[in-house]
Design a protein around this motif. Structure first.
Motif, PDB file in Angstrom:
ATOM      1  N   ASN A  75       0.915  -1.086   0.010  1.00  0.00           N
ATOM      2  CA  ASN A  75       0.008  -0.036   0.119  1.00  0.00           C
ATOM      3  C   ASN A  75       0.800   1.174   0.047  1.00  0.00           C
ATOM      4  OD1 ASN A  75      -2.793   1.232   0.534  1.00  0.00           O
ATOM      5  ND2 ASN A  75      -1.685   2.086   2.032  1.00  0.00           N
ATOM      6  N   VAL A  76       2.028   1.309   0.666  1.00  0.00           N
ATOM      7  CA  VAL A  76       2.588   2.515   0.592  1.00  0.00           C
ATOM      8  C   VAL A  76       3.618   2.739  -0.435  1.00  0.00           C
ATOM      9  CG1 VAL A  76       4.778   3.641   1.976  1.00  0.00           C
ATOM     10  CG2 VAL A  76       3.062   2.698   3.304  1.00  0.00           C
ATOM     11  N   VAL A  77       4.255   1.486  -0.776  1.00  0.00           N
ATOM     12  CA  VAL A  77       5.209   1.569  -1.924  1.00  0.00           C
ATOM     13  C   VAL A  77       4.466   1.848  -3.167  1.00  0.00           C
ATOM     14  CG1 VAL A  77       6.613   0.085  -3.366  1.00  0.00           C
ATOM     15  CG2 VAL A  77       6.689  -0.182  -0.908  1.00  0.00           C
ATOM     16  N   GLY A  78       3.079   1.399  -3.158  1.00  0.00           N
ATOM     17  CA  GLY A  78       2.410   1.353  -4.435  1.00  0.00           C
ATOM     18  C   GLY A  78       2.068   2.901  -4.632  1.00  0.00           C
ATOM     19  N   ALA A  79       2.273   3.902  -3.556  1.00  0.00           N
ATOM     20  CA  ALA A  79       2.082   5.273  -3.907  1.00  0.00           C
ATOM     21  C   ALA A  79       3.309   6.165  -4.249  1.00  0.00           C
ATOM     22  CB  ALA A  79       1.554   5.775  -2.655  1.00  0.00           C
ATOM     23  N   LEU A  80       4.228   5.315  -4.189  1.00  0.00           N
ATOM     24  CA  LEU A  80       5.732   5.976  -4.416  1.00  0.00           C
ATOM     25  C   LEU A  80       6.326   5.689  -5.721  1.00  0.00           C
ATOM     26  CD1 LEU A  80       7.094   5.192  -0.885  1.00  0.00           C
ATOM     27  CD2 LEU A  80       6.150   7.398  -1.574  1.00  0.00           C
ATOM     28  N   ASN A  81       7.181   6.612  -6.159  1.00  0.00           N
ATOM     29  CA  ASN A  81       8.094   6.402  -7.195  1.00  0.00           C
ATOM     30  C   ASN A  81       9.019   5.390  -6.866  1.00  0.00           C
ATOM     31  OD1 ASN A  81      10.090   6.417  -9.234  1.00  0.00           O
ATOM     32  ND2 ASN A  81       9.932   8.673  -9.404  1.00  0.00           N
ATOM     33  N   PRO A  82       9.213   4.192  -7.452  1.00  0.00           N
ATOM     34  CA  PRO A  82       9.888   2.961  -7.050  1.00  0.00           C
ATOM     35  C   PRO A  82      11.423   3.170  -7.100  1.00  0.00           C
ATOM     36  CG  PRO A  82       8.722   2.405  -9.176  1.00  0.00           C
ATOM     37  CD  PRO A  82       8.127   3.842  -8.744  1.00  0.00           C
ATOM     38  N   ARG A  83      11.641   4.035  -7.807  1.00  0.00           N
ATOM     39  CA  ARG A  83      13.196   4.664  -8.261  1.00  0.00           C
ATOM     40  C   ARG A  83      13.930   4.884  -6.978  1.00  0.00           C
ATOM     41  NH1 ARG A  83      13.568  10.692 -10.267  1.00  0.00           N
ATOM     42  NH2 ARG A  83      12.565  10.663  -8.133  1.00  0.00           N
ATOM     43  N   GLY A  84      13.243   5.414  -5.628  1.00  0.00           N
ATOM     44  CA  GLY A  84      13.878   5.641  -4.387  1.00  0.00           C
ATOM     45  C   GLY A  84      13.267   4.965  -3.481  1.00  0.00           C
ATOM     46  N   VAL A  85      13.029   3.714  -3.748  1.00  0.00           N
ATOM     47  CA  VAL A  85      12.533   2.758  -2.687  1.00  0.00           C
ATOM     48  C   VAL A  85      13.139   1.563  -2.650  1.00  0.00           C
ATOM     49  CG1 VAL A  85      10.451   1.722  -1.536  1.00  0.00           C
ATOM     50  CG2 VAL A  85      10.282   3.788  -2.828  1.00  0.00           C
TER      51      VAL A  85
END
Ligand code: AMP
Ligand code: MG
Length: 281
Positions: A75-85
Motif C-alpha cells: 500500500n505505501v510503496v504503491g503510492a511512491l516512485n519505485p526509483r527511490g524505494v
C-alpha cells in the motif's frame, strides 16, 4: 486520527491495553478517500526529499504472522516512485549473517540520502524470536536493546527519519486469516505450519514486544502501534503517519531545493558569461 505513538521509554506500556480495532469514529469510506489524497501527497513529499538529499526514511514493519506486513508495504510503496524505494525482508539469518553481529545485515540495507528503505521484519527479531525461542543466551540478547537504541540514534544523526510500525492484530483475527489462507489456491502458498507453532507462543511474544516498546521508543525512532484487525484502517493509518512525519520536513526540503536551484542557475549564468553573451541552443 489518534495513533499510539511511543516517543520515549515507558516502563509501564502494555500492548494488551491497545485495541486492535479501528476507533468508533473511523469511517471506511472516508478513510478510502483520504488514502487516495495521501498517496498524491506522499509522492510529492518523496520528490522533495529525493531532490533535497538531506534526509532518508526508514520504515520498520513488525507484527505477528498474518498481521499484514506485506499488505501495508504494498500500500505505501504503491503510492511512491519505485526509483527511490528498497524493500528488505529479514528472515532466518543465513550462515554468513550468523557469522556477523546482529546489526550487520541490517545496517547495509539502511537507506541512502533521498531514499526510502522499508523493512519487513528487522533487527527487532533479534530480541523477539531469538528471545522467545532461546536462540541466543540472555547475556547476548539482553544487551541488544541498548545496541538498537544506539544504532537508531546513529541513523537519525545522519539524517535518517526512522518510523517503526507494529501491526497489532488480535489472536482471533490471526486465526481467521490463517484459516482463510487454506481455502484458496491463490493464498494457500502462504501456508506455513510455523505460523501455527508461533501462535502457541502468543503470550511470550506479547511480553517480548512489551519490552521492545518500553525500551526502544524515542523521539527520533518512535514506535507506532497500528490497530490492524481492519485492513482498510491499517493501510490508512500507516500512510497517514508517514505523510504526517514527512510533512514536518517539507519547508526545509523546499528551501534546500531553492538554494540548490539558485546555485545551479548562478553556475549556468557564469558559464554563459564566460562564453560571451547568452548561449542559445
Ligand atoms: P516470514 O516473514 O513469514 O517470511 O518469516 C520469516 C521468519 O524468519 C520468521 O519466522 C522470523 O521470526 C524469522 N526470523 C527473522 N529474523 C530472525 C532472526 N534474527 N533469528 C531467527 N529467526 C528470524
Ligand atoms: Mg510468516
Amino acid at each position: 486520527m489518534p495513533i499510539t505513538r511511543l516517543t520515549k521509554p515507558d516502563s509501564k506500556f502494555r500492548l494488551d491495553d491497545v485495541s486492535t480495532d479501528p476507533p468508533d469514529d473511523a469511517a471506511k469510506q472516508e478513510a478510502a478517500e483520504r488514502l487516495k489524497k495521501l498517496g498524491d501527497e506522499l509522492l510529492e513529499l518523496q520528490e522533495l526529499m529525493w531532490g533535497a538529499r538531506t534526509h532518508s526514511i526508514l520504515i520498520v514493519l513488525q507484527g505477528r504472522d498474518a498481521a499484514g506486513k506485506d499488505g501495508a508495504i504494498k500500500n505505501v510503496v504503491g503510492a511512491l516512485n519505485p526509483r527511490g524505494v528498497t524493500v528488505s525482508s529479514f528472515g532466518v539469518p543465513t550462515k554468513e549473517e550468523r557469522e556477523h553481529d546482529f546489526l550487520w545485515r541490517i545496517h547495509r540495507q539502511a537507506p541512502r540520502a533521498g531514499e526510502f528503505a522499508i523493512f519487513n521484519r528487522s533487527h527487532y527479531e533479534d530480541v523477539l524470536v531469538v528471545r522467545v525461542h532461546d536462540l541466543a543466551p540472555k547475556s547476548l540478547w539482553g544487551e541488544r536493546y541498548d545496541h538498537i537504541n544506539d544504532f537508531e540514534e546513529l541513523l537519525a544523526e545522519h539524517g535518517t527519519i526512522v518510523i517503526k510500525f507494529f501491526l497489532h492484530i488480535s489472536k482471533k483475527e490471526q486465526e481467521k486469516r490463517l484459516l482463510e489462507r487454506e481455502e484458496s489456491p491463490s493464498t494457500a502458498w502462504k501456508l506455513n505450519v510455523n505460523d501455527w507453532k508461533e501462535r502457541d507462543h502468543w503470550d511470550e511474544y506479547t511480553e517480548a514486544y512489551d519490552e521492545v516498546f518500553r525500551r526502544c521508543s524515542s523521539k527520533h525512532a518512535p514506535w507506532c502501534i497500528v490497530p490492524a484487525d481492519a485492513k482498510w484502517y491499517r493501510n490508512f493509518l500507516v500512510a497517514e503517519t508517514v505523510a504526517e512525519t514527512m510533512r514536518e520536513y517539507r519547508d526545509d526540503w523546499l528551501k534546500t531545493l531553492e538554494r540548490n536551484g539558485k546555485a545551479g542557475r548562478e553556475e549556468l549564468d557564469e558559464y554563459r558569461r564566460s562564453k560571451g553573451g547568452r548561449h542559445k541552443g
